[in-house]
Each structure stands twice: as C-alpha cells, then as structure tokens.
Design a protein around this motif. Structure first.
Motif, PDB file in Angstrom:
ATOM      1  N   CYS A 136       0.875  -1.225   0.032  1.00  0.00           N
ATOM      2  CA  CYS A 136      -0.083  -0.104  -0.060  1.00  0.00           C
ATOM      3  C   CYS A 136       0.816   1.332  -0.013  1.00  0.00           C
ATOM      4  O   CYS A 136       0.370   2.338  -0.490  1.00  0.00           O
ATOM      5  N   LEU A 137       2.109   1.109   0.661  1.00  0.00           N
ATOM      6  CA  LEU A 137       3.230   2.431   0.535  1.00  0.00           C
ATOM      7  C   LEU A 137       3.390   2.558  -0.728  1.00  0.00           C
ATOM      8  O   LEU A 137       3.474   3.497  -1.318  1.00  0.00           O
ATOM      9  N   GLU A 138       3.483   1.199  -1.818  1.00  0.00           N
ATOM     10  CA  GLU A 138       3.941   1.375  -2.876  1.00  0.00           C
ATOM     11  C   GLU A 138       2.755   2.200  -3.880  1.00  0.00           C
ATOM     12  O   GLU A 138       3.154   3.213  -4.596  1.00  0.00           O
ATOM     13  N   LEU A 139       1.444   1.841  -3.405  1.00  0.00           N
ATOM     14  CA  LEU A 139       0.532   2.567  -4.229  1.00  0.00           C
ATOM     15  C   LEU A 139       0.458   4.071  -3.932  1.00  0.00           C
ATOM     16  O   LEU A 139       0.377   4.886  -4.946  1.00  0.00           O
ATOM     17  N   MET A 140       0.952   4.724  -2.602  1.00  0.00           N
ATOM     18  CA  MET A 140       0.907   6.011  -2.473  1.00  0.00           C
ATOM     19  C   MET A 140       2.000   6.626  -3.051  1.00  0.00           C
ATOM     20  O   MET A 140       1.746   7.462  -3.431  1.00  0.00           O
ATOM     21  N   LEU A 141       3.125   5.800  -3.175  1.00  0.00           N
ATOM     22  CA  LEU A 141       4.277   6.728  -4.026  1.00  0.00           C
ATOM     23  C   LEU A 141       3.992   6.869  -5.192  1.00  0.00           C
ATOM     24  O   LEU A 141       4.401   7.600  -5.947  1.00  0.00           O
ATOM     25  N   ASN A 142       3.291   5.654  -5.885  1.00  0.00           N
ATOM     26  CA  ASN A 142       3.110   5.785  -7.306  1.00  0.00           C
ATOM     27  C   ASN A 142       1.934   6.743  -7.619  1.00  0.00           C
ATOM     28  O   ASN A 142       2.146   7.515  -8.628  1.00  0.00           O
ATOM     29  N   ALA A 143       1.034   6.943  -6.782  1.00  0.00           N
ATOM     30  CA  ALA A 143       0.046   8.155  -6.835  1.00  0.00           C
ATOM     31  C   ALA A 143       0.688   9.459  -6.908  1.00  0.00           C
ATOM     32  O   ALA A 143       0.552  10.171  -7.810  1.00  0.00           O
ATOM     33  N   GLY A 144       1.909   9.513  -6.104  1.00  0.00           N
ATOM     34  CA  GLY A 144       2.671  10.668  -5.953  1.00  0.00           C
ATOM     35  C   GLY A 144       3.324  11.121  -7.354  1.00  0.00           C
ATOM     36  O   GLY A 144       3.610  11.971  -8.025  1.00  0.00           O
ATOM     37  N   ASN A 145       3.801   9.799  -7.979  1.00  0.00           N
ATOM     38  CA  ASN A 145       4.407   9.823  -9.146  1.00  0.00           C
ATOM     39  C   ASN A 145       3.806  10.304 -10.376  1.00  0.00           C
ATOM     40  O   ASN A 145       4.048  11.120 -11.115  1.00  0.00           O
ATOM     41  N   LEU A 146       2.319   9.919 -10.283  1.00  0.00           N
ATOM     42  CA  LEU A 146       1.500  10.217 -11.230  1.00  0.00           C
ATOM     43  C   LEU A 146       1.040  11.979 -11.179  1.00  0.00           C
ATOM     44  O   LEU A 146       1.255  12.245 -12.126  1.00  0.00           O
ATOM     45  N   ALA A 147       0.940  12.221  -9.976  1.00  0.00           N
ATOM     46  CA  ALA A 147       0.958  13.779  -9.670  1.00  0.00           C
ATOM     47  C   ALA A 147       2.006  14.212 -10.344  1.00  0.00           C
ATOM     48  O   ALA A 147       1.707  15.546 -10.943  1.00  0.00           O
ATOM     49  N   LEU A 148       3.032  14.016 -10.057  1.00  0.00           N
ATOM     50  CA  LEU A 148       4.561  14.676 -10.371  1.00  0.00           C
ATOM     51  C   LEU A 148       4.668  14.780 -12.049  1.00  0.00           C
ATOM     52  O   LEU A 148       4.881  15.795 -12.591  1.00  0.00           O
ATOM     53  N   LEU A 149       4.205  13.542 -12.519  1.00  0.00           N
ATOM     54  CA  LEU A 149       4.329  13.714 -14.304  1.00  0.00           C
ATOM     55  C   LEU A 149       3.044  14.735 -14.759  1.00  0.00           C
ATOM     56  O   LEU A 149       3.388  15.401 -15.855  1.00  0.00           O
ATOM     57  N   ALA A 150       1.952  14.706 -13.939  1.00  0.00           N
ATOM     58  CA  ALA A 150       1.049  15.346 -14.524  1.00  0.00           C
ATOM     59  C   ALA A 150       1.348  16.833 -14.557  1.00  0.00           C
ATOM     60  O   ALA A 150       1.066  17.579 -15.362  1.00  0.00           O
ATOM     61  N   PHE A 151       1.960  17.110 -13.139  1.00  0.00           N
ATOM     62  CA  PHE A 151       2.455  18.522 -13.161  1.00  0.00           C
ATOM     63  C   PHE A 151       3.493  19.104 -14.139  1.00  0.00           C
ATOM     64  O   PHE A 151       3.407  20.086 -14.743  1.00  0.00           O
TER      65      PHE A 151
END
Lengths: 99, 193
Positions: free
Chosen positions: A33-48
């Motif tokens: 689940c920590l991986e899920l959260m880090l990947n969500a952060g990655n997606l936001a970073l790429l979107a920005f």
C-alpha cells in the motif's frame, strides 16, 4: 485529457493506499500500500511536469522510484528477519523495536 | 483516442489498487499490484514520460515485484486475525480514505492553477525521452543522482545485514536470547571466584 483528470486519479489512488494501510495488518500488504501511495505521487508529479512543459518533475519521479526501491528492500529485509525469529507477522504485535 | 486510453489505464490502475487491499492472500495482492503498475506505465506514456514508463515496467513491475513475490512465497500465507484492536476499524478506515479523497479533490479542482485545466503546452519532440532525462540527471541533478546511488548501496548492504543468515549463535526466540544472556552473566560471575 485535461491535467485535472490525472490529478484527481492520483488523489483517488493515494486515498486507496491510505485506506489499505489503515485496514490491513500484514506488514507485506502494508508495504504494497505504501507503493500505491508513492505511485500516486509519481502520477501527480508527471501530470504537473506535463502541465508546465518542464522535465524536472520527471527526474523527481525517477528519484522517488529509487527511494521506493530502497524502502522495499529494507522493509522486506525486516519482514524476513522477523519471520526467521518466529515473530508473528502482524503489525499489532510488532510494536517493540527490540527483537 | 486519448480519452479511451486514459480511461482504460485509469480502470486498470484503480482496479489493481483496490484488488491489492481487498484480496486476502498477499500473493494475489502482489499480482494485483503488477497490473496496477503496468496500467500506470500506460498513463505515464500518455503524459509523455517515455523513459519513466519504461523504467516503471523494467524496475518496478520487473525487479521489485520479483522481490515481493519471493518474500510472499517465503513467508507464506499469513492469516490476518479477525480480531480488531480498534472496534470498527474495518468500517472506519474506508471512510477516512474517502474523506481524504474528497478533501484532495476539492483542493485540486478548487485551486487557482490555470495550467491544470488545459492539456498542457505543446512540447518539443524529445520531451521525456531517455536522452533528455539522462542529460538532466547528469548535468543539473548530478548531486541527486549520486545521492540516490549511495542510498541504493546503503539499502542493499542494510538488507543483507538484516535478512542475512547469522552465524552462531543462531538467532533463536527471545527466550533463547535471554537464556544466553543469563548464561554469560553466570560465566562472568564465576571468573572472580
């Protein structure tokens, strides 16, 4: 697609990860689940990074992936060590640092 | 076309994420996370992160997940007890997650950022390609790159120390350790006598 869609999706994935950490008690699944959260952060970073037209966010996401790999390695090492010492793999029982 | 790809990727991502926390067997959770990661790599491609999409599949869905699969197989199926230390945790946790999502969604849609309501500016052809990212990593972000490599080395050494097989005395139960401690203490006491 507007960048907002990606950001909302990343918020949703982060919320799923948080619920998983709160809900599950196996340390292995909590690491997932920590991986899920880090990947969500990655997606936001790429979107920005896409919305600004700047590639710095992608380098940031790459470093986040490195950190995630380190965290996984150490976390899985602790899980294996706890399993070898017959400590129950349940985060409610794993509350003292002394093995 | 972009919409179709986005929604396919989003469904894969969300389905994988929910399956990770819903499946009881950790092994299946790991497999669900692989589905999630591959769908996420598709979304990265839509955002023109070519190198990151490739790294996501090779490093994450490949190497890291293999590690997870090995540990899940080694530890076996850990059955989570149904007893809950906090009463109603099963129902409170999703509610808290939902509240967090609503809060984040309000923050995102209500923010005054104008750029996020567009598709982003048109970028040159090499945006997010391996050569562009590599150039950034080795020129502007060289310190971050070196620090990351050092961190990886430390993590690898730490994992070997943590999970490595200890020589004698063998790591036993905490009772064994206590017994050993008392034995050495007795041995020390015998020395002066």
């Amino acid at each position: 697609m507007d960048i907002t869609w990606y950001l909302v999706l990343s918020a949703l994935l982060f919320a799923v990860g948080v619920s998983g950490v709160l809900l599950r008690r196996s340390p292995l699944v909590i690491l997932l689940c920590l991986e899920l959260m880090l990947n969500a952060g990655n997606l936001a970073l790429l979107a920005f990074s896409r919305s600004l037209g700047n590639q710095d966010g992608q380098v940031f996401a790459l470093i986040v992936m490195v950190i995630a790999a380190c965290e996984v390695v150490v976390g899985l090492g602790i899980i294996v060590a706890a399993y070898r010492r017959r400590i129950p793999l349940n985060v409610d029982d794993l509350r003292s640092l002394r093995g | 076309m972009t919409q179709v790809c986005f929604f396919l990727g989003a469904i894969g991502c969300l389905g994988g994420a929910i399956a990770v926390i819903a499946l009881r067997n950790p092994f299946y959770s790991v497999l669900a996370l692989i589905v999630h990661l591959i769908s996420l790599a598709g979304l990265f491609l839509l955002l023109q992160g070519e190198f990151l999409a490739a790294a996501q599949i090779v490093v994450y869905a490949g190497a890291v997940m293999v590690l997870y699969v090995f540990v899940a197989a080694y530890v076996g199926n850990v059955d989570e007890p149904l007893w809950e230390p906090i009463p109603g945790q099963r129902f409170i946790a999703p509610v808290l997650g939902l509240a967090l999502f609503v809060e984040l969604a309000i923050a995102i849609t209500g923010s005054g950022l104008e750029a996020i309501d567009t598709r982003g500016p048109t970028v040159e052809l090499g945006f997010g390609s391996p050569s562009a990212i590599g150039k950034l990593l080795l020129e502007r972000f060289l310190i971050a790159f070196e620090a990351a490599s050092l961190l990886l080395l430390v993590a690898a050494v730490g994992a070997v120390v943590l999970a490595g097989r200890h020589p004698s005395p063998s790591p036993g139960t905490p009772d064994d350790a206590r017994g050993r401690d008392s034995a050495t203490r007795e041995g020390l006491e015998e020395v002066p006598g």
